[in-house]
Design a protein around this motif. Structure first.
Motif, PDB file in Angstrom:
ATOM      1  N   LEU A 298       0.838  -1.187   0.000  1.00 49.12           N
ATOM      2  CA  LEU A 298       0.000   0.000   0.000  1.00 49.12           C
ATOM      3  C   LEU A 298       0.884   1.251   0.000  1.00 49.12           C
ATOM      4  O   LEU A 298       1.728   1.413   0.881  1.00 49.12           O
ATOM      5  CB  LEU A 298      -0.905   0.017   1.239  1.00 49.12           C
ATOM      6  CG  LEU A 298      -1.993   1.099   1.238  1.00 49.12           C
ATOM      7  CD1 LEU A 298      -3.056   0.780   0.197  1.00 49.12           C
ATOM      8  CD2 LEU A 298      -2.630   1.229   2.616  1.00 49.12           C
ATOM      9  N   PRO A 299       0.716   2.149  -0.975  1.00 46.52           N
ATOM     10  CA  PRO A 299       1.543   3.371  -1.009  1.00 46.52           C
ATOM     11  C   PRO A 299       1.357   4.205   0.253  1.00 46.52           C
ATOM     12  O   PRO A 299       0.252   4.318   0.786  1.00 46.52           O
ATOM     13  CB  PRO A 299       1.017   4.108  -2.249  1.00 46.52           C
ATOM     14  CG  PRO A 299       0.404   3.047  -3.104  1.00 46.52           C
ATOM     15  CD  PRO A 299      -0.179   2.048  -2.137  1.00 46.52           C
ATOM     16  N   ARG A 300       2.437   4.815   0.719  1.00 41.57           N
ATOM     17  CA  ARG A 300       2.380   5.622   1.936  1.00 41.57           C
ATOM     18  C   ARG A 300       1.421   6.803   1.784  1.00 41.57           C
ATOM     19  O   ARG A 300       0.839   7.265   2.761  1.00 41.57           O
ATOM     20  CB  ARG A 300       3.780   6.131   2.295  1.00 41.57           C
ATOM     21  CG  ARG A 300       4.746   5.038   2.720  1.00 41.57           C
ATOM     22  CD  ARG A 300       6.046   5.643   3.237  1.00 41.57           C
ATOM     23  NE  ARG A 300       7.043   4.636   3.505  1.00 41.57           N
ATOM     24  CZ  ARG A 300       7.138   3.939   4.629  1.00 41.57           C
ATOM     25  NH1 ARG A 300       6.251   4.149   5.595  1.00 41.57           N
ATOM     26  NH2 ARG A 300       8.097   3.048   4.799  1.00 41.57           N
ATOM     27  N   THR A 301       1.277   7.296   0.564  1.00 41.51           N
ATOM     28  CA  THR A 301       0.398   8.445   0.351  1.00 41.51           C
ATOM     29  C   THR A 301      -1.072   8.092   0.556  1.00 41.51           C
ATOM     30  O   THR A 301      -1.914   8.993   0.637  1.00 41.51           O
ATOM     31  CB  THR A 301       0.583   9.006  -1.066  1.00 41.51           C
ATOM     32  OG1 THR A 301       0.391   7.948  -2.025  1.00 41.51           O
ATOM     33  CG2 THR A 301       1.980   9.591  -1.244  1.00 41.51           C
ATOM     34  N   GLN A 302      -1.395   6.807   0.645  1.00 34.47           N
ATOM     35  CA  GLN A 302      -2.769   6.373   0.853  1.00 34.47           C
ATOM     36  C   GLN A 302      -3.024   5.916   2.286  1.00 34.47           C
ATOM     37  O   GLN A 302      -4.004   5.237   2.563  1.00 34.47           O
ATOM     38  CB  GLN A 302      -3.110   5.250  -0.133  1.00 34.47           C
ATOM     39  CG  GLN A 302      -3.128   5.714  -1.569  1.00 34.47           C
ATOM     40  CD  GLN A 302      -3.148   4.580  -2.586  1.00 34.47           C
ATOM     41  OE1 GLN A 302      -2.660   4.727  -3.704  1.00 34.47           O
ATOM     42  NE2 GLN A 302      -3.709   3.447  -2.214  1.00 34.47           N
ATOM     43  N   LEU A 303      -2.118   6.311   3.167  1.00 35.98           N
ATOM     44  CA  LEU A 303      -2.222   5.921   4.564  1.00 35.98           C
ATOM     45  C   LEU A 303      -2.223   7.177   5.426  1.00 35.98           C
ATOM     46  O   LEU A 303      -1.272   7.955   5.423  1.00 35.98           O
ATOM     47  CB  LEU A 303      -1.047   5.008   4.926  1.00 35.98           C
ATOM     48  CG  LEU A 303      -1.097   4.252   6.246  1.00 35.98           C
ATOM     49  CD1 LEU A 303      -0.249   3.009   6.137  1.00 35.98           C
ATOM     50  CD2 LEU A 303      -0.631   5.109   7.401  1.00 35.98           C
TER      51      LEU A 303
END
Length: 313
Positions: A298-303
């Motif tokens: 999961l990309p960090r920008t989506q967390l």
């Protein structure tokens, strides 16, 4: 050597001193919690001079134009004249509407501001009690759905704010810091994307608000909601969460204890890369959730994550 000035008091500090530490060392009693620029508890207004700010993006342009800075993120590199956030001047009075215990160690506090108070689901605000103690707490309420502001306080351990909160009665007053913070929010642009809510303890509070905000906006993607509690009695919103899941087929709710957590974490490898993950709770749990999701792709920008820290015991 740079000098700090607050309310007419001046003192010298070492170059590149952390502004929050320098103010508290000088007796200013600036509240703080996360020290990461997220909770906004340590707001101060710079009246003269400019600190070196590691996270200018953490505040809005309007806040920065008014001189507000997050002292935990600032270094003293020149003479500064600073004004401390004063709840009597900068805060909003709020009446205690109700105090109850949905679990033996969770206090639910509902407040009614004495004048209009704008906020968004998932944000947190600074609460000041009548003893001058301030702490940031996340809102469990949703504007437009709930008439009162709702907060969930973890009272397992003693603390300066929570000890006073135990004795609050309807009709008493607190003060709210009007400047909000927090990384958590719901974006209508996420409408069709999978949502994953991961809460531990009273980290459930803001995610409860954000879940209801997403459903109010008719989120069409699948939603998975996981609450980690120390034991089954800690799932203090099990009934309301179950009712929402029964009414919304796209919502899956799972209530877990530490013994069941490894099985849940193992399933993160199946999370879609389109998922938006919202995490809140104790730093250890949040960091573990975040690491597992990142390793699962999961990309960090989506967390998006907020951590709760306990300052005093």
């Amino acid at each position: 050597m740079p000098e700090l000035e607050v309310a007419g008091k001046r003192w010298t500090v070492a170059p590149a001193s952390n502004l929050l530490d320098a103010l508290n060392a000088g007796g200013c009693r600036v509240p703080f919690s996360c020290r990461a620029g997220s909770c906004h508890a340590c707001l101060v207004r710079c009246l003269a001079g400019e600190p070196a700010d590691a996270r200018p993006e953490a505040l809005s342009p309007a806040q920065r134009a008014e001189g507000w800075r997050l002292s935990c993120q600032c270094l003293v590199v020149q003479d500064l004249r600073v004004e401390i956030f004063d709840p009597r001047r900068d805060g909003i009075e709020a009446d205690v509407i109700s105090v109850d215990w949905p679990a033996t160690d969770v206090l639910r506090l509902r407040l009614q501001p004495c004048r209009p108070f704008r906020y968004g689901a998932g944000q947190h605000v600074l609460l000041w009690n009548d003893e001058g103690v301030a702490r940031p707490y996340s809102l469990a309420s949703v504007p437009g759905l709930d008439e009162a502001l709702e907060f969930h306080l973890d009272c397992r351990l003693p603390g300066q704010f929570s000890d006073r909160a135990r004795r609050l009665l309807p009709g008493e007053r607190l003060r709210l810091g009007e400047l909000h913070g927090g990384a958590l929010h719901y974006d209508p642009a996420w409408d069709a994307r999978p949502l994953l809510f991961l809460a531990s303890g009273t980290g459930l509070a803001p995610l409860w608000g954000l879940l209801r905000e997403a459903l109010r906006q008719h989120h069409s993607g699948p939603i998975r909601f996981i609450h980690l509690a120390h034991d089954s009695s800690g799932h203090y919103l099990a009934g309301p969460l179950g009712a929402l899941a029964a009414a919304h087929p796209s919502l899956e709710v799972r209530l877990v204890t530490p013994a069941e957590l490894p099985e849940v974490l193992a399933q993160f490898r199946l999370v879609s890369r389109q998922t938006i993950a919202l995490l809140c709770g104790h730093p250890t749990g949040v960091e573990d959730f975040a690491r597992r999701l990142y390793l699962a792709g999961l990309p960090r920008t989506q967390l998006l994550a907020d951590s709760f820290l306990t300052r005093d015991a």
